[in-house]
Scaffold this active site. Structure first.
Site, PDB file in Angstrom:
ATOM      1  N   LYS A   1       9.978 -16.457 -10.231  1.00  0.00           N
ATOM      2  CA  LYS A   1       9.018 -15.603 -10.665  1.00  0.00           C
ATOM      3  C   LYS A   1       8.048 -16.275 -11.517  1.00  0.00           C
ATOM      4  O   LYS A   1       8.208 -17.311 -12.435  1.00  0.00           O
ATOM      5  CB  LYS A   1       9.673 -14.621 -11.761  1.00  0.00           C
ATOM      6  CG  LYS A   1       8.980 -13.485 -12.142  1.00  0.00           C
ATOM      7  CD  LYS A   1       9.748 -12.524 -13.435  1.00  0.00           C
ATOM      8  CE  LYS A   1       8.760 -11.664 -13.684  1.00  0.00           C
ATOM      9  NZ  LYS A   1       9.269 -11.088 -15.181  1.00  0.00           N
TER      10      LYS A   1
ATOM     11  N   ASN B   1       0.931  -1.177   0.040  1.00  0.00           N
ATOM     12  CA  ASN B   1       0.084  -0.080  -0.047  1.00  0.00           C
ATOM     13  C   ASN B   1       0.878   1.233   0.038  1.00  0.00           C
ATOM     14  O   ASN B   1       2.222   1.090   0.136  1.00  0.00           O
ATOM     15  CB  ASN B   1      -0.925  -0.052   1.150  1.00  0.00           C
ATOM     16  CG  ASN B   1      -0.100  -0.162   2.452  1.00  0.00           C
ATOM     17  OD1 ASN B   1       0.561   0.987   2.786  1.00  0.00           O
ATOM     18  ND2 ASN B   1      -0.020  -0.960   3.066  1.00  0.00           N
TER      19      ASN B   1
ATOM     20  N   LYS C   1     -12.741  -1.426  16.355  1.00  0.00           N
ATOM     21  CA  LYS C   1     -11.134  -1.780  16.297  1.00  0.00           C
ATOM     22  C   LYS C   1     -10.553  -1.641  17.988  1.00  0.00           C
ATOM     23  O   LYS C   1      -9.789  -2.563  18.539  1.00  0.00           O
ATOM     24  CB  LYS C   1     -10.258  -1.099  15.416  1.00  0.00           C
ATOM     25  CG  LYS C   1     -10.354  -1.774  14.144  1.00  0.00           C
ATOM     26  CD  LYS C   1      -9.671  -1.072  13.097  1.00  0.00           C
ATOM     27  CE  LYS C   1     -10.224  -1.485  11.726  1.00  0.00           C
ATOM     28  NZ  LYS C   1      -9.975  -0.783  10.345  1.00  0.00           N
TER      29      LYS C   1
ATOM     30  N   PHE D   1      -3.936   2.516  14.727  1.00  0.00           N
ATOM     31  CA  PHE D   1      -4.514   3.828  13.872  1.00  0.00           C
ATOM     32  C   PHE D   1      -5.723   2.834  13.142  1.00  0.00           C
ATOM     33  O   PHE D   1      -5.594   1.771  13.045  1.00  0.00           O
ATOM     34  CB  PHE D   1      -3.422   3.886  12.935  1.00  0.00           C
ATOM     35  CG  PHE D   1      -2.586   5.345  13.395  1.00  0.00           C
ATOM     36  CD1 PHE D   1      -1.702   5.187  14.409  1.00  0.00           C
ATOM     37  CD2 PHE D   1      -2.873   6.494  12.771  1.00  0.00           C
ATOM     38  CE1 PHE D   1      -1.034   5.950  14.592  1.00  0.00           C
ATOM     39  CE2 PHE D   1      -2.112   7.723  13.286  1.00  0.00           C
ATOM     40  CZ  PHE D   1      -0.971   7.290  14.134  1.00  0.00           C
TER      41      PHE D   1
ATOM     42  N   LYS E   1      -9.440  -5.066  19.457  1.00  0.00           N
ATOM     43  CA  LYS E   1      -7.756  -5.205  19.307  1.00  0.00           C
ATOM     44  C   LYS E   1      -7.472  -5.084  20.989  1.00  0.00           C
ATOM     45  O   LYS E   1      -6.182  -5.282  21.211  1.00  0.00           O
ATOM     46  CB  LYS E   1      -7.210  -4.465  18.684  1.00  0.00           C
ATOM     47  CG  LYS E   1      -7.435  -4.658  16.932  1.00  0.00           C
ATOM     48  CD  LYS E   1      -6.686  -3.907  16.254  1.00  0.00           C
ATOM     49  CE  LYS E   1      -7.049  -3.928  14.650  1.00  0.00           C
ATOM     50  NZ  LYS E   1      -6.015  -4.541  13.896  1.00  0.00           N
TER      51      LYS E   1
HETATM   52  O1  C5P Z   1      -7.401  -3.889  11.391  1.00  0.00           O
HETATM   53  P1  C5P Z   1      -6.873  -2.636  10.630  1.00  0.00           P
HETATM   54  O2  C5P Z   1      -5.686  -3.025   9.586  1.00  0.00           O
HETATM   55  O3  C5P Z   1      -7.475  -1.733  10.046  1.00  0.00           O
HETATM   56  O4  C5P Z   1      -6.185  -2.002  12.049  1.00  0.00           O
HETATM   57  C1  C5P Z   1      -5.582  -0.918  11.800  1.00  0.00           C
HETATM   58  C2  C5P Z   1      -4.414  -0.914  13.155  1.00  0.00           C
HETATM   59  O5  C5P Z   1      -3.982  -2.069  13.586  1.00  0.00           O
HETATM   60  C3  C5P Z   1      -2.935  -0.020  13.063  1.00  0.00           C
HETATM   61  O6  C5P Z   1      -2.696   0.419  14.171  1.00  0.00           O
HETATM   62  C4  C5P Z   1      -2.191  -1.082  12.472  1.00  0.00           C
HETATM   63  O7  C5P Z   1      -0.671  -0.812  12.613  1.00  0.00           O
HETATM   64  C5  C5P Z   1      -2.473  -2.393  13.112  1.00  0.00           C
HETATM   65  N1  C5P Z   1      -2.357  -3.642  12.564  1.00  0.00           N
HETATM   66  C6  C5P Z   1      -1.412  -4.596  12.874  1.00  0.00           C
HETATM   67  N2  C5P Z   1      -1.181  -5.729  12.384  1.00  0.00           N
HETATM   68  C7  C5P Z   1      -2.003  -5.953  11.301  1.00  0.00           C
HETATM   69  C8  C5P Z   1      -3.066  -4.847  10.745  1.00  0.00           C
HETATM   70  C9  C5P Z   1      -3.097  -3.936  11.639  1.00  0.00           C
HETATM   71  O8  C5P Z   1      -0.692  -4.335  13.979  1.00  0.00           O
HETATM   72  N3  C5P Z   1      -1.764  -7.313  10.781  1.00  0.00           N
END
Ligand code: C5P
Length: 418
Positions: A302, A223, A351, A337, A355
């Site tokens: 590849k 990304n 979230k 974030f 989380k």
């Molecule tokens: O679930 P999502 O990707 O939207 O969550 C965003 C937050 O979770 C951010 O703080 C990101 O750094 C963290 N994140 C993480 N590991 C992942 C996906 C997201 O630590 N695999």
């Protein structure tokens, strides 16, 4: 001073980043003795000089003692030696102006920045220690004394000159303080956290940038995250005195002064590096845009074009921040974030709960001047206990300040900060 007190002071200087600014007085030659002592104490020393200092001592001496080029010009010379006033001002945990002439004191107190030395002092992030040396009349001149008092009121530090033989043939006050006294002053300011060092003694662990999830050796899913938000947080945390470690995916930015970067590529690697550094962390901030999926298989070679479509099977990556929050080493404050394109607040709050984290910084990716790649951001800071703060569009550094203010509030509520 006893020998052991002096040895203790020297120990305080080990690995500390010190910029010595040499100005144009006869005592400039004594700065070489100081620099040699600092280098022997394993400090990281850089020397800058005013133009007039060159009449009294040569750059070669300082280059030989420190192993680094000496800077004295604002322009022209800088690209060659990769030292400019801003990077030196940030590099310096402390600056020592040795000797400090009446002229440099007068300029600094008036805000004049007309050469590398005065500009670096003006831009200094850390404390500045002046060791004045001059003719007695100049030292006793009420203008000099007024300048010294004003600079002290502004938080600058002084090592008073001593009475003794002066180069002008007189005996009186104005002789540069001894190396031992200057070392003691440097050790004292380095020991003492400055009033703005509100995260002094804390370790902040930050993830930043994107991750790359490879499907073969040359192709990956990723990304456009630039890492700017994560590094802005690192910069502000370091400026507030924290020890900062950034676990960064592939980004084009270098670590701000005072922060350490660990480079990784995939979400798995990022998780491993985070877990390795977690035990020491008081605060974890997940600013990385971690890929949520990776190709289930990574081809060893590849993948070749065969004229047909290719089905990619994706599998979830580990959720790093969730793993941090449920770890036995969970830091006191965990911040995530949420970059969203719809139902921003609702999704972010979800979230926060899922989380099990303390703060979530919600971003609307559709808002102009917010999110990936840009230098500004506009966020909502949502707290687990229901707090909600809107931070209007501003530079990412300012957003980082608002986030770290909130982190400090939570740390102090948890009894972690006085
Ligand atoms: O679930 P999502 O990707 O939207 O969550 C965003 C937050 O979770 C951010 O703080 C990101 O750094 C963290 N994140 C993480 N590991 C992942 C996906 C997201 O630590 N695999």
């Amino acid at each position: 001073m006893t020998t052991s007190a002096y040895q203790e002071n020297l120990k305080q200087l080990t690995n500390r980043r010190i910029v010595v600014a040499v100005t144009g007085g006869v005592a400039a030659y004594k700065a070489a003795q100081l620099v040699s002592t600092l280098v022997q104490a394993a400090a990281e020393v850089r020397v800058i000089m005013t133009e007039n200092a060159h009449y009294f001592v040569g750059e070669t001496t300082f280059r030989a003692l420190t192993g680094y080029p000496v800077a004295s010009e604002m322009f022209g010379q800088l690209p060659q030696i990769e030292q400019d006033h801003i990077s030196l001002a940030r590099f310096a945990e402390v600056m020592a102006v040795v000797p400090a002439t009446a002229n440099v004191l007068g300029k600094v107190v008036s805000g004049i920045c007309d050469d590398l030395v005065t500009t670096t002092i003006n831009a200094a992030v850390g404390p500045v220690v002046f060791a004045p040396a001059m003719n007695e009349q100049m030292w006793r001149n009420p203008i000099t004394q007024r300048n010294v008092s004003q600079l002290q009121e502004l938080g600058y530090h002084f090592v008073e000159p001593e009475e003794g033989w002066l180069a002008c043939g007189e005996v009186g006050a104005g002789r540069l303080a001894t190396t031992e006294k200057i070392v003691a002053a440097l050790a004292a300011v380095l020991r003492k956290p400055t009033s703005s060092a509100s995260l002094w003694g804390r370790h902040v662990l930050i993830t930043a940038g994107p991750t790359r999830e490879y499907l073969d050796p040359v192709r990956f899913i990723s990304n456009p995250s630039s890492g700017k938000m994560g590094l802005a947080l690192a910069q502000v945390a370091a400026e507030r005195g924290a020890e900062v470690t950034v676990i960064a995916g592939p980004i084009q930015l270098s670590a701000p002064p005072g922060a350490q970067i660990v480079e990784v590529e995939s979400a798995e690697e990022m998780k491993a590096a985070v877990m390795q550094h977690l035990a020491a962390a008081d605060v974890f901030i997940g600013a990385a845009a971690v890929a949520n999926f990776r190709p289930a298989q990574r081809a060893d070679e590849k993948i070749t074009k065969c004229g047909e479509g290719l089905d990619l099977h994706l599998t979830p990556t580990p959720d790093i921040i969730a793993a941090v929050a449920e770890s036995d080493h969970r830091p006191s404050v965990v911040v995530g974030f949420a970059a969203e394109t719809q139902d921003v607040e609702k999704n972010a709050r979800q979230k926060l709960t899922e989380k099990n984290i303390d703060l979530i910084i919600a971003n609307d990716l559709n808002a102009p001047g917010a999110g990936f790649g840009v230098d500004t951001n506009e966020v909502m800071i949502l707290g687990r206990e229901g707090s909600r703060q809107e931070v209007s569009r501003r530079p990412k550094i300012k957003v980082a300040e608002a986030i770290l203010d909130e982190v400090e509030r939570l740390l102090s509520a948890a009894g972690d900060i006085e």
